[in-house]
Design an enzyme around this catalytic site. Structure first.
Site, PDB file in Angstrom:
ATOM      1  N   GLY A 142       3.349  17.129  12.024  1.00  0.00           N
ATOM      2  CA  GLY A 142       2.318  18.086  12.407  1.00  0.00           C
ATOM      3  C   GLY A 142       1.601  17.208  13.601  1.00  0.00           C
ATOM      4  O   GLY A 142       1.439  16.196  13.492  1.00  0.00           O
TER       5      GLY A 142
ATOM      6  N   HIS B 218      -8.402  18.232  11.223  1.00  0.00           N
ATOM      7  CA  HIS B 218      -8.360  18.210  12.556  1.00  0.00           C
ATOM      8  C   HIS B 218      -9.140  19.072  13.351  1.00  0.00           C
ATOM      9  O   HIS B 218      -9.927  18.707  14.191  1.00  0.00           O
ATOM     10  CB  HIS B 218      -6.659  17.973  13.246  1.00  0.00           C
ATOM     11  CG  HIS B 218      -6.350  16.432  13.232  1.00  0.00           C
ATOM     12  ND1 HIS B 218      -6.907  15.226  13.756  1.00  0.00           N
ATOM     13  CD2 HIS B 218      -5.147  16.042  12.580  1.00  0.00           C
ATOM     14  CE1 HIS B 218      -6.098  14.266  13.053  1.00  0.00           C
ATOM     15  NE2 HIS B 218      -5.050  14.750  12.550  1.00  0.00           N
TER      16      HIS B 218
ATOM     17  N   HIS C 234      -4.053  18.754   6.374  1.00  0.00           N
ATOM     18  CA  HIS C 234      -4.193  17.623   7.315  1.00  0.00           C
ATOM     19  C   HIS C 234      -4.505  18.063   8.769  1.00  0.00           C
ATOM     20  O   HIS C 234      -5.307  17.786   9.411  1.00  0.00           O
ATOM     21  CB  HIS C 234      -3.134  16.651   7.290  1.00  0.00           C
ATOM     22  CG  HIS C 234      -3.268  15.681   8.191  1.00  0.00           C
ATOM     23  ND1 HIS C 234      -3.231  14.229   7.735  1.00  0.00           N
ATOM     24  CD2 HIS C 234      -3.252  15.352   9.507  1.00  0.00           C
ATOM     25  CE1 HIS C 234      -3.267  13.382   8.777  1.00  0.00           C
ATOM     26  NE2 HIS C 234      -3.373  13.922   9.875  1.00  0.00           N
ATOM     27  N   GLU C 235      -3.552  18.865   9.177  1.00  0.00           N
ATOM     28  CA  GLU C 235      -4.044  19.417  10.496  1.00  0.00           C
ATOM     29  C   GLU C 235      -5.196  20.330  10.746  1.00  0.00           C
ATOM     30  O   GLU C 235      -5.594  20.305  11.737  1.00  0.00           O
ATOM     31  CB  GLU C 235      -2.685  20.192  11.191  1.00  0.00           C
ATOM     32  CG  GLU C 235      -1.116  19.382  11.092  1.00  0.00           C
ATOM     33  CD  GLU C 235      -1.279  18.072  11.768  1.00  0.00           C
ATOM     34  OE1 GLU C 235      -2.380  18.047  12.764  1.00  0.00           O
ATOM     35  OE2 GLU C 235      -0.763  17.129  11.331  1.00  0.00           O
TER      36      GLU C 235
ATOM     37  N   GLN D  79      -5.599  16.511  19.009  1.00  0.00           N
ATOM     38  CA  GLN D  79      -4.719  15.070  19.160  1.00  0.00           C
ATOM     39  C   GLN D  79      -4.209  15.077  20.376  1.00  0.00           C
ATOM     40  O   GLN D  79      -3.748  13.822  20.811  1.00  0.00           O
ATOM     41  CB  GLN D  79      -3.726  15.100  18.157  1.00  0.00           C
ATOM     42  CG  GLN D  79      -4.240  14.984  16.515  1.00  0.00           C
ATOM     43  CD  GLN D  79      -3.301  14.883  15.510  1.00  0.00           C
ATOM     44  OE1 GLN D  79      -2.754  15.925  15.003  1.00  0.00           O
ATOM     45  NE2 GLN D  79      -2.833  13.695  15.431  1.00  0.00           N
TER      46      GLN D  79
ATOM     47  N   CYS E 207      -1.193   9.488  10.371  1.00  0.00           N
ATOM     48  CA  CYS E 207      -1.683  10.317  11.360  1.00  0.00           C
ATOM     49  C   CYS E 207      -0.987   9.688  12.803  1.00  0.00           C
ATOM     50  O   CYS E 207      -1.236   8.786  13.037  1.00  0.00           O
ATOM     51  CB  CYS E 207      -2.985  10.289  11.350  1.00  0.00           C
ATOM     52  SG  CYS E 207      -3.907  11.618  12.747  1.00  0.00           S
ATOM     53  N   LEU E 208      -0.749  10.761  13.568  1.00  0.00           N
ATOM     54  CA  LEU E 208      -0.238  10.203  14.934  1.00  0.00           C
ATOM     55  C   LEU E 208      -1.634   9.730  15.431  1.00  0.00           C
ATOM     56  O   LEU E 208      -1.505   8.663  16.439  1.00  0.00           O
ATOM     57  CB  LEU E 208       0.291  11.403  15.816  1.00  0.00           C
ATOM     58  CG  LEU E 208       1.536  12.001  15.219  1.00  0.00           C
ATOM     59  CD1 LEU E 208       1.998  13.136  16.083  1.00  0.00           C
ATOM     60  CD2 LEU E 208       2.673  10.785  15.058  1.00  0.00           C
TER      61      LEU E 208
END
Length: 181
Positions: free
Chosen positions: A44, A141, A137-138, A49, A95-96
């Site tokens: 994701g 963000h 999670h996304e 991000q 997380c990226l």
């Protein structure tokens, strides 16, 4: 081409603006986000991000991490959680934008999300386990919450220390080697 924005960049703590539903430029952005997500072994990615203040998310929890033919991204424009259910479960999340660490985060296991697709059609998606967690999670963000704001305060201190250590060791997006308990 976009690159992954890493914590503590303040763009990650900004509440994102809604997208114009049906905006044709979102297709190009979403495809670039997906390419970046796949290239960093993510499941994701959210627009902040990649430095964009837009309510846009790409998710693919079914991709096997290797075979491009298994890719089936879901593009969510202006996603909103409409229902969460189930007994909260604590599990490791990476997380990226926080490379090098995995952190225990407690979330409800099931989520229902309302969103628009890239053509402007309204949809709902329901998911449990990894999909339910990834949706939450996304969307975090998009609401200016990183992995650090999603975990418990005691864990946050250890997570920030581990993250500093991972960064000093050269962690890159997609790395999840340090577990924080």
């Amino acid at each position: 081409m976009f690159k992954i924005v890493e914590a503590p960049d303040p763009v990650l703590n900004t509440v994102c603006e809604p997208c114009e539903v049906g905006d044709k430029s979102l297709l190009r952005i979403a495809k670039q986000m997906a390419k970046l997500m796949y290239g960093n072994n993510g499941c994701g990615i959210a627009a902040p991000q990649v430095g964009l203040n837009k309510r846009l998310v790409v998710i693919d929890v079914d991709w096997d991490g290797e075979n491009a033919s298994t890719r089936n991204p879901i593009f969510l424009v202006n996603p909103e959680i409409v229902e969460l259910a189930g007994e909260p479960v604590t599990d490791q999340e990476a997380c990226l934008s926080c490379p090098g660490i995995s952190v225990p985060v407690t979330r409800q296991p099931w989520a229902r999300v309302q969103y628009f697709d890239l053509d402007g059609e309204e949809w709902e998606i329901e998911g449990d386990e990894l999909l339910g967690r990834c949706l939450q999670h996304e969307i975090d963000h998009l609401d200016g919450r990183t992995l650090f704001e999603s975990c418990d305060n005691e864990v946050k201190v250890r997570a920030l220390q581990a993250y500093d250590q991972a960064r000093s060791m050269g962690a890159k997006p997609g790395d999840t080697s340090i577990l924080v308990d």
